[in-house]
Design a protein around this motif. Structure first.
Motif, PDB file in Angstrom:
ATOM      1  N   GLU A  94       0.828  -1.209   0.000  1.00 59.17           N
ATOM      2  CA  GLU A  94       0.000   0.000   0.000  1.00 59.17           C
ATOM      3  C   GLU A  94       0.862   1.260   0.000  1.00 59.17           C
ATOM      4  O   GLU A  94       0.513   2.260  -0.635  1.00 59.17           O
ATOM      5  N   ARG A 101      -0.880   7.894  -6.699  1.00 60.78           N
ATOM      6  CA  ARG A 101      -1.949   8.834  -6.398  1.00 60.78           C
ATOM      7  C   ARG A 101      -2.146   9.928  -7.451  1.00 60.78           C
ATOM      8  O   ARG A 101      -3.290  10.306  -7.737  1.00 60.78           O
ATOM      9  N   ILE A 104      -4.606   8.563  -9.987  1.00 60.35           N
ATOM     10  CA  ILE A 104      -5.847   7.936  -9.532  1.00 60.35           C
ATOM     11  C   ILE A 104      -6.933   8.995  -9.341  1.00 60.35           C
ATOM     12  O   ILE A 104      -6.727   9.965  -8.603  1.00 60.35           O
ATOM     13  N   THR A 105      -8.053   8.821 -10.027  1.00 64.95           N
ATOM     14  CA  THR A 105      -9.150   9.782  -9.886  1.00 64.95           C
ATOM     15  C   THR A 105     -10.154   9.344  -8.823  1.00 64.95           C
ATOM     16  O   THR A 105     -10.671  10.173  -8.066  1.00 64.95           O
ATOM     17  N   TRP A 106     -10.460   8.059  -8.751  1.00 65.90           N
ATOM     18  CA  TRP A 106     -11.423   7.588  -7.763  1.00 65.90           C
ATOM     19  C   TRP A 106     -10.845   6.430  -6.944  1.00 65.90           C
ATOM     20  O   TRP A 106     -10.767   6.483  -5.738  1.00 65.90           O
ATOM     21  N   LYS A 107     -10.401   5.407  -7.639  1.00 63.07           N
ATOM     22  CA  LYS A 107      -9.763   4.289  -6.962  1.00 63.07           C
ATOM     23  C   LYS A 107      -8.715   3.690  -7.892  1.00 63.07           C
ATOM     24  O   LYS A 107      -8.752   3.897  -9.112  1.00 63.07           O
ATOM     25  N   PRO A 108      -7.725   2.965  -7.342  1.00 63.86           N
ATOM     26  CA  PRO A 108      -6.661   2.402  -8.179  1.00 63.86           C
ATOM     27  C   PRO A 108      -7.212   1.463  -9.248  1.00 63.86           C
ATOM     28  O   PRO A 108      -8.184   0.734  -9.019  1.00 63.86           O
ATOM     29  N   THR A 109      -6.598   1.492 -10.408  1.00 67.01           N
ATOM     30  CA  THR A 109      -6.974   0.604 -11.501  1.00 67.01           C
ATOM     31  C   THR A 109      -6.046  -0.607 -11.525  1.00 67.01           C
ATOM     32  O   THR A 109      -5.051  -0.668 -10.787  1.00 67.01           O
ATOM     33  N   ASP A 112      -2.506   0.423 -12.069  1.00 66.87           N
ATOM     34  CA  ASP A 112      -1.816   0.899 -10.868  1.00 66.87           C
ATOM     35  C   ASP A 112      -1.307  -0.267 -10.031  1.00 66.87           C
ATOM     36  O   ASP A 112      -0.169  -0.243  -9.535  1.00 66.87           O
TER      37      ASP A 112
END
Length: 255
Positions: A94, A101, A104-109, A112
């Motif tokens: 993590e 970061r 990342i717009t909303w959550k990791p893809t 990532d």
């Protein structure tokens, strides 16, 4: 890639940096050297956007660093501080993922996660990927923070004493890794360094500072002279060559 012109910095009436100018190009490692208190860490923090200079300019890929949006700046510049956070209650995977970061717009893809896994494997951190960051040794923490900056996928990497908590083997391992990244990805890296011999071995150019100013800059052979070392560090030293890299052997203090 990174252009610094007439940079100055200070606190109220105290001046820390005066008229600092340097250029770092793609595929170059540049080491900032000098004794304690000469302004190396402050210069790195200015380049990272943590400290705002009193005057002068910093351009990254031709753009004003302080005119960039924070996300754009974070996509261009990765920073590794001298010391790791005392409390960082997450696992290693993590911690490295946090380098993603800026993307990342909303959550990791999935991209990532995959990039994070590749960086962890390349830095030989796979065995500790699920361990708590807080329970790592100082050297392990330093490597994880470097991995986070590499996962950030930037053009410029700024490192403040990246080998300070590492034993000799891991110092070489980390510097070889940075050198390989710089060459392969055509990045620019600026490192504040204490060890002159390591700086000479891995740097394309060196900047030697004294009392917040640049005394000299150039190739390691141009910078690592007995005269410069005597002026900046107050010691006598013999300078020899090994495979084209100068190295010093201190022989005594001046005076």
């Amino acid at each position: 890639m990174l252009q610094v012109d007439a940079l100055s910095f200070g606190y109220k009436k105290r001046t820390i940096l005066t008229d600092i100018s340097l250029n770092v190009h793609k595929g170059q490692m540049v080491s900032i050297v000098g004794p304690n208190g000469t302004g190396k860490t402050t210069l790195i923090k200015c380049l990272a956007g943590i400290q705002r200079p009193r005057g002068g300019s910093i351009l990254i890929n031709g753009k004003d660093a302080f005119g960039m949006h924070r996300r754009e700046h974070a996509r261009c510049v990765g920073y590794v501080p001298q010391s790791s956070p005392s409390k960082f209650p997450i696992i290693v995977f993590e911690a490295v993922l946090m380098g993603r970061r800026p993307y990342i717009t909303w959550k990791p893809t999935q991209i990532d996660f995959e990039k994070t896994a590749r960086v962890i494997e390349s830095m030989n951190l796979k065995d500790i990927a699920l361990r708590d960051f807080d329970k790592l040794s100082g050297g392990q923490k330093q490597k994880v923070m470097l991995a986070r900056a590499i996962a950030q996928d930037t053009d410029v990497l700024l490192l403040d004493e990246p080998t300070s908590n590492l034993d000799l083997k891991h110092q070489l391992e980390v510097l070889e890794m940075i050198s390989s990244l710089v060459e392969t990805n055509q990045m620019a890296a600026v490192l504040a360094m204490h060890d002159l011999n390591l700086a000479s071995r891995f740097s394309h150019r060196m900047v030697m500072m004294k009392e917040g100013q640049v005394l000299c800059s150039g190739t390691p052979s141009e910078v690592m002279t007995p005269e410069n070392i005597s002026t900046v560090y107050g010691i006598h030293a013999v300078v020899s060559q090994n495979e084209g890299h100068p190295y010093i052997l201190p022989t005594g203090t001046v005076g």
